[in-house]
Design a protein around this motif. Structure first.
Motif, PDB file in Angstrom:
ATOM      1  N   ASP A   1       3.971   5.801   3.103  1.00 30.72           N
ATOM      2  CA  ASP A   1       4.706   4.595   3.517  1.00 30.72           C
ATOM      3  C   ASP A   1       3.821   3.378   3.745  1.00 30.72           C
ATOM      4  OD1 ASP A   1       7.231   5.554   3.227  1.00 30.72           O
ATOM      5  OD2 ASP A   1       7.362   6.342   5.257  1.00 30.72           O
ATOM      6  N   THR A   2       2.684   3.345   3.096  1.00 32.73           N
ATOM      7  CA  THR A   2       1.860   2.148   3.131  1.00 32.73           C
ATOM      8  C   THR A   2       2.323   1.248   1.980  1.00 32.73           C
ATOM      9  OG1 THR A   2      -0.028   3.354   4.021  1.00 32.73           O
ATOM     10  CG2 THR A   2      -0.524   1.312   2.867  1.00 32.73           C
TER      11      THR A   2
ATOM     12  N   GLU B   1       6.263   6.895 -11.143  1.00 25.88           N
ATOM     13  CA  GLU B   1       6.407   7.155  -9.701  1.00 25.88           C
ATOM     14  C   GLU B   1       6.106   5.884  -8.908  1.00 25.88           C
ATOM     15  OE1 GLU B   1       7.526   9.698  -8.155  1.00 25.88           O
ATOM     16  OE2 GLU B   1       7.442  11.340  -9.603  1.00 25.88           O
TER      17      GLU B   1
ATOM     18  N   GLU C   1       8.993   3.644  -8.837  1.00 26.28           N
ATOM     19  CA  GLU C   1      10.060   4.136  -7.962  1.00 26.28           C
ATOM     20  C   GLU C   1       9.695   3.997  -6.486  1.00 26.28           C
ATOM     21  OE1 GLU C   1      10.868   8.101  -9.335  1.00 26.28           O
ATOM     22  OE2 GLU C   1      11.661   7.347 -11.236  1.00 26.28           O
ATOM     23  N   LEU C   2       8.397   4.066  -6.187  1.00 31.76           N
ATOM     24  CA  LEU C   2       7.950   3.950  -4.792  1.00 31.76           C
ATOM     25  C   LEU C   2       7.857   2.488  -4.344  1.00 31.76           C
ATOM     26  CD1 LEU C   2       5.143   6.648  -4.893  1.00 31.76           C
ATOM     27  CD2 LEU C   2       7.075   6.710  -3.331  1.00 31.76           C
TER      28      LEU C   2
ATOM     29  N   ALA D   1       1.454   5.055  -1.035  1.00 31.35           N
ATOM     30  CA  ALA D   1       2.893   4.759  -1.003  1.00 31.35           C
ATOM     31  C   ALA D   1       3.656   5.946  -0.429  1.00 31.35           C
ATOM     32  CB  ALA D   1       3.390   4.414  -2.398  1.00 31.35           C
ATOM     33  N   ALA D   2       3.196   7.166  -0.725  1.00 35.47           N
ATOM     34  CA  ALA D   2       3.852   8.349  -0.165  1.00 35.47           C
ATOM     35  C   ALA D   2       3.700   8.366   1.350  1.00 35.47           C
ATOM     36  CB  ALA D   2       3.275   9.618  -0.767  1.00 35.47           C
TER      37      ALA D   2
ATOM     38  N   VAL E   1      -0.448   5.937  -5.277  1.00 39.30           N
ATOM     39  CA  VAL E   1       0.721   6.798  -5.096  1.00 39.30           C
ATOM     40  C   VAL E   1       0.613   7.544  -3.760  1.00 39.30           C
ATOM     41  CG1 VAL E   1       1.898   8.852  -5.988  1.00 39.30           C
ATOM     42  CG2 VAL E   1       1.265   7.020  -7.553  1.00 39.30           C
TER      43      VAL E   1
END
Lengths: 188, 83
Positions: free
Chosen positions: A60-61, A136, A139-140, A57-58, A54
């Motif tokens: 942007d990987t 999450e 969604e990511l 992903a936050a 998470v």
């Protein structure tokens, strides 16, 4: 004299071409991508994998998770009861945890007391629950790849897995291919 | 930026992520960054020590400008400018 210079220039030009190709290969091969092979089915280890995913992903990987062996228990939906399993599959299905809420700790499990305490502490300290992290993750756009071979081995069926937006089924070669183009590869 | 400067900076968006631990604040920051324009300033409130270190890393990776952190009573105010 001039001829020697010419051949020297040609040699350098050829070398330059080779180097250019090598550099472009290096640049292309590694993406801003995280690949994790998750094999453990312990609550703490799956938590670690999901927190890292998470966070990545936050940032942007791109994240690709390969679920195999014991970790597949975390992807089981306790509400789903697939039909048509043979005896051994049924036994395995009964003995293995059915979903994230049933996962044990790798340490201090104390017949289920440990996970209960960890979850209590997580709630108290405002850490996202594992279930929330999966939501999450979906969604990511985090991709989950299920190892088809180990799923069959443990007698799990596709129909009993959680509803996840980006769930795929594949083999080990998919992990190898994904991991080879990732800048970060982990094994948990 | 110094603490004094940061206190007077005009913030376009403020996110209160004090109710969530790592990686919650980062996730909330990521979700909110899309709602502001380039050059605008966002402030993230977090009670999580790790976030204080994580947000500058995130800014560095995404090219946003990390402005600084102000320590309040029991939480942090982290300032950043969108690329």
């Amino acid at each position: 004299m001039e001829e020697i210079q010419n051949t020297e220039i040609q040699r350098l030009q050829r070398e330059l071409e080779v180097l250019k190709k090598k550099v472009s290969n290096l640049e292309d091969s590694r993406k801003d991508q995280l690949s994790i092979a998750i094999v453990s089915g312990d609550l703490d280890k799956i938590l670690a994998a999901m927190v890292i995913s998470v966070a990545a992903a936050a940032m942007d990987t791109q994240v690709k998770l390969f679920f195999s062996f014991w970790s597949l228990s975390a992807l089981r939906d306790p509400k789903k009861c697939p039909k048509g399993k043979d005896f051994i599959s049924k036994m395995f299905g009964m003995m293995l945890p059915k979903g994230t809420k049933k996962l044990a700790l790798s340490n201090m499990n104390m017949v289920g007391m440990g996970p209960m305490m960890i979850r209590m502490l997580m709630k108290k300290q405002n850490v996202m629950s594992l279930e929330q992290m999966f939501k999450e993750a979906g969604e990511l756009g985090i991709e989950i790849v299920v190892c088809e071979m180990s799923m069959n081995l443990m007698g799990f069926k596709k129909e009993e897995l959680i509803d996840y937006p980006n769930l795929k089924f594949a083999g080990a070669a998919t992990f190898v291919a994904d991991a080879s183009e990732s800048s970060i590869q982990l094994f948990i | 930026m110094s603490n004094e400067e940061l206190k007077n900076v005009s913030v376009t968006k403020s996110i209160d992520a004090r109710g969530t631990a790592c990686p919650g604040p980062l996730l909330e920051a990521k979700k909110a960054i899309g709602t502001i324009k380039a050059g605008e300033i966002m402030e993230i409130l977090s009670a999580d020590e790790g976030t204080k270190v994580d947000i500058p890393k995130w800014c560095n990776k995404q090219g946003h400008e990390y402005l600084g952190t102000v320590e309040e009573n029991g939480y942090f105010k982290i300032y950043m400018k969108k690329k």
